[in-house]
Write an enzyme that holds these catalytic residues in place. Structure first.
Site, PDB file in Angstrom:
ATOM      1  N   GLY A 156       0.850  -1.188   0.000  1.00 47.59           N
ATOM      2  CA  GLY A 156       0.000   0.000   0.000  1.00 47.59           C
ATOM      3  C   GLY A 156       0.877   1.225   0.000  1.00 47.59           C
ATOM      4  O   GLY A 156       1.828   1.305  -0.779  1.00 47.59           O
ATOM      5  N   SER A 208       5.702  -5.364  -1.348  1.00 48.63           N
ATOM      6  CA  SER A 208       5.613  -3.948  -1.709  1.00 48.63           C
ATOM      7  C   SER A 208       6.048  -3.078  -0.529  1.00 48.63           C
ATOM      8  O   SER A 208       7.199  -3.127  -0.119  1.00 48.63           O
ATOM      9  CB  SER A 208       4.190  -3.640  -2.184  1.00 48.63           C
ATOM     10  OG  SER A 208       4.104  -2.362  -2.760  1.00 48.63           O
ATOM     11  N   ALA A 209       5.143  -2.293   0.057  1.00 49.46           N
ATOM     12  CA  ALA A 209       5.514  -1.445   1.196  1.00 49.46           C
ATOM     13  C   ALA A 209       6.066  -2.269   2.348  1.00 49.46           C
ATOM     14  O   ALA A 209       6.983  -1.836   3.057  1.00 49.46           O
ATOM     15  CB  ALA A 209       4.298  -0.645   1.668  1.00 49.46           C
ATOM     16  N   HIS A 223       8.682  -3.316  -7.041  1.00 48.31           N
ATOM     17  CA  HIS A 223       8.015  -2.958  -8.306  1.00 48.31           C
ATOM     18  C   HIS A 223       9.011  -2.353  -9.304  1.00 48.31           C
ATOM     19  O   HIS A 223       8.613  -1.555 -10.168  1.00 48.31           O
ATOM     20  CB  HIS A 223       6.882  -1.947  -8.088  1.00 48.31           C
ATOM     21  CG  HIS A 223       5.812  -2.385  -7.147  1.00 48.31           C
ATOM     22  ND1 HIS A 223       4.833  -3.288  -7.481  1.00 48.31           N
ATOM     23  CD2 HIS A 223       5.558  -2.026  -5.858  1.00 48.31           C
ATOM     24  CE1 HIS A 223       4.020  -3.470  -6.447  1.00 48.31           C
ATOM     25  NE2 HIS A 223       4.450  -2.712  -5.453  1.00 48.31           N
ATOM     26  N   GLU A 229       8.373  -7.242 -10.168  1.00 51.64           N
ATOM     27  CA  GLU A 229       7.159  -7.942  -9.757  1.00 51.64           C
ATOM     28  C   GLU A 229       7.265  -9.425 -10.109  1.00 51.64           C
ATOM     29  O   GLU A 229       7.614  -9.788 -11.222  1.00 51.64           O
ATOM     30  CB  GLU A 229       5.940  -7.309 -10.411  1.00 51.64           C
ATOM     31  CG  GLU A 229       5.690  -5.892  -9.922  1.00 51.64           C
ATOM     32  CD  GLU A 229       4.380  -5.318 -10.416  1.00 51.64           C
ATOM     33  OE1 GLU A 229       3.748  -5.961 -11.283  1.00 51.64           O
ATOM     34  OE2 GLU A 229       3.995  -4.232  -9.948  1.00 51.64           O
TER      35      GLU A 229
END
Length: 233
Positions: free
Chosen positions: A89, A121-122, A158, A193
């Site tokens: 997020g 991700s985060a 990413h 990814e």
């Protein structure tokens, strides 16, 4: 000897696949016989933390997922966790919440003692020294940019070389190069990814089928899939 076991995934999805579908083949073997985990949904901004936790539970029915926000004492939840999972997020909101609730040292201590940590991700971004190489907008101001520092370098999830035709903004590589100019002694590892970093005790490996990129001062090098990166520790 370090007991850290950390799985840092670049993303929650690959292409049009279902949520976490591509990563279950990494997540479940990593957790081994662990049957429950605390999920930290603080990076979620447009989705409620309840809904975010439900989404992860649906994607990982093999594990009993409990959202940390449902506990009166989040520190105690971390202390009792069999495993810690941190979703993606907005990285700034994630770090803000962790710092605001005094959870940074708590998580670090648990991971240092061998509690498995999974992030995407985060949730991967915060495993580096700081969040200065995130792709996210600073929608909220954390106490500092300093993160969990489970690794002695920066991560860029990413990561992509793609530049849309006619787009005149900086590429991802150019943005990372800016960081390297101001921080020439700190490497940055870009993970695409579908790939990730696996820290298992004192061994660090780029996992997945795609290559990665490492930026170090003024140099940039490709990292072959499944390369060992222990020298960065």
């Amino acid at each position: 000897m370090s007991k850290k076991r950390v799985l840092m995934l670049s993303s929650s999805k690959v292409g049009n696949e279902k949520y976490l579908a591509n990563h279950k083949i990494m997540i479940l073997p990593f957790l081994d016989k662990i049957q429950s985990a605390i999920f930290i949904p603080y990076a979620g901004v447009t989705m409620s933390w309840d809904n975010y936790t439900d989404k992860v539970q649906e994607a990982l029915p093999e594990i009993n997922i409990s959202g940390i926000h449902s506990f009166n004492d989040p520190s105690e939840a971390i202390q009792n966790a069999q495993a810690i999972i941190v979703g993606g997020g907005n990285t700034f909101n994630l770090l803000y919440q962790l710092q605001n609730k005094g959870l940074i040292d708590c998580i670090k201590n648990r991971v240092d003692s061998g509690t498995p940590y999974i992030g995407w991700s985060a949730g991967s971004n915060i495993c580096g020294l700081s969040i200065k190489t995130t792709n996210d907008m600073p929608i909220i101001q954390p106490e500092s940019f300093s993160a969990l520092a489970l690794l002695p370098f920066q991560i860029n999830p990413h990561y992509s070389d793609y530049q849309p035709p006619g787009h005149n903004g900086e590429t991802r590589a150019q943005r990372i190069e800016e960081f390297c100019v101001l921080n020439p002694t700190i490497p940055v590892v870009g993970i695409r990814e579908g790939s990730g970093l696996l820290l298992d005790n004192q061994k660090l490996t780029l996992i997945g089928d795609l290559d990665g990129v490492i930026f170090n001062a003024k140099e940039q090098h490709s990292i072959a899939a499944n390369s060992e990166l222990t020298h960065l520790l």
